[in-house]
Design an enzyme around this catalytic site. Structure first.
Site, PDB file in Angstrom:
ATOM      1  N   MET A   1     -11.642  13.540   3.221  1.00 25.01           N
ATOM      2  CA  MET A   1     -11.105  12.355   3.894  1.00 25.01           C
ATOM      3  C   MET A   1     -10.532  12.748   5.242  1.00 25.01           C
ATOM      4  O   MET A   1      -9.667  13.621   5.329  1.00 25.01           O
ATOM      5  CB  MET A   1     -10.008  11.714   3.037  1.00 25.01           C
ATOM      6  CG  MET A   1      -9.510  10.398   3.618  1.00 25.01           C
ATOM      7  SD  MET A   1      -8.458   9.489   2.463  1.00 25.01           S
ATOM      8  CE  MET A   1      -7.004  10.516   2.452  1.00 25.01           C
ATOM      9  N   CYS A   2     -11.015  12.138   6.293  1.00 24.40           N
ATOM     10  CA  CYS A   2     -10.511  12.350   7.645  1.00 24.40           C
ATOM     11  C   CYS A   2     -10.379  10.986   8.318  1.00 24.40           C
ATOM     12  O   CYS A   2     -10.850   9.975   7.813  1.00 24.40           O
ATOM     13  CB  CYS A   2     -11.461  13.230   8.462  1.00 24.40           C
ATOM     14  SG  CYS A   2     -11.645  14.917   7.814  1.00 24.40           S
ATOM     15  N   GLY A   3      -9.751  10.968   9.461  1.00 24.91           N
ATOM     16  CA  GLY A   3      -9.595   9.724  10.200  1.00 24.91           C
ATOM     17  C   GLY A   3     -10.182   9.841  11.594  1.00 24.91           C
ATOM     18  O   GLY A   3     -10.084  10.890  12.234  1.00 24.91           O
TER      19      GLY A   3
END
Length: 298
Positions: A1-3
């Protein structure tokens, strides 16, 4: 999960606020990537000059290293210092000499980007702390992208943070995982593309660089990636004149976009868009799978 966050300014009166707005958007994505963060800012350009951005090795003052570099080259360049990074502005014909000097005399220095307009700043740690350290909120420009990283494929280091730049004026941020990155990395290196890390996202950036070096447009290179890259991905790609968005055919990573008469914005979550002006009147949509979106300044 990254943004991921991206902002493309249409209205020039909004350009002084680029860094502030991008930092706010990125702050809302801290929970998606607490390990490191990075920002790519496309600011002003001076004809004939290139901005070479590099991070000094630990224990070395970037100002001192930049001064040594300019002295060794014997050119009248200028250096700006932001936290651990130096931005040295040079005549375009001296950039290759500067990179060679750094490789020989400061091999642990990390070259972040080279371009007329592009500057990349990244570091490990909380995204808000990274933005504050580099004073991102004080930077203006026509467009920019950012990333908050939760490390899955490689070590938590400054080099492993996004954005990745493997060609002049180009950069990429990525949410997802490329499963055939090892074989692609070998092929790209054999073909002369500089890949510094074991990160799969840098391989994706290098892939696009090679495709465009070989004559494809960014649109064509991104379309080719749908066939050649295995895995799942959402890319935001910056170029000197614009930015592009692509999701893989499954599109399992969240993405949302907004457009008004003043800007186009991308984010991994809608809450990032709520910091933007006039967001209540924006056209908001989810980008389609396997579809290249591109906005460009004329």
């Amino acid at each position: 999960m990254c943004g991921i966050a991206g902002l493309f300014i249409k209205d020039p009166t909004l350009e002084p606020d680029l860094g502030r707005l991008l930092a706010l958007m990125t702050s809302t994505l801290r929970g998606r990537g607490p390990d490191s963060a990075g920002f790519a800012i496309y600011g002003d350009a001076t004809p004939g000059l290139v901005k070479l951005t590099f991070a000094a090795p630990e224990g070395t003052e970037p100002e001192a290293l930049a001064a040594r570099l300019l002295s060794a080259l014997g050119v009248g360049g200028i250096a700006a210092i932001r936290h651990s990074h130096a931005v040295v502005t040079l005549p375009a014909e001296d950039v290759a000499r500067a990179e060679a000097w750094l490789a020989e005399h400061a091999p642990e220095a990390s070259i972040m980007s080279a371009g007329n307009r592009l500057e990349i700043y990244k570091d490990v740690g909380d995204p808000d702390d990274v933005a504050a350290a580099f004073a991102i909120a004080q930077m203006g420009g026509s467009h920019g992208i950012s990333h908050t990283r939760m490390a899955t494929e490689s070590a938590v280091t400054t080099d492993g943070a996004h954005p990745f730049s493997t060609g002049a004026e180009q950069c990429l941020v990525h949410n997802g995982s490329i499963s055939n990155h090892a074989s692609l990395r070998r092929a790209l290196r054999q073909d002369g593309i500089r890949i510094r890390t074991e990160n799969d996202s840098e391989v994706a950036a290098g892939y696009l660089t090679r495709k465009m070096r070989d004559g494809e447009s960014l649109d064509e290179a991104l379309t080719s990636s749908l066939k050649d890259l295995d895995g799942f991905f959402t890319f935001v790609v910056g170029t000197e004149s614009g930015f592009s968005v692509l999701r893989d055919p499954i599109a399992c990573k969240p993405a949302v976009m907004a457009e008004t008469e003043r800007y186009v914005a991308f984010a991994s979550e809608f809450k990032s868009l709520t910091v933007l002006p006039d967001i209540a009147s924006a056209r908001v949509w989810e980008p389609k799978p396997a579809t290249v979106y591109f906005w460009e300044h004329s």
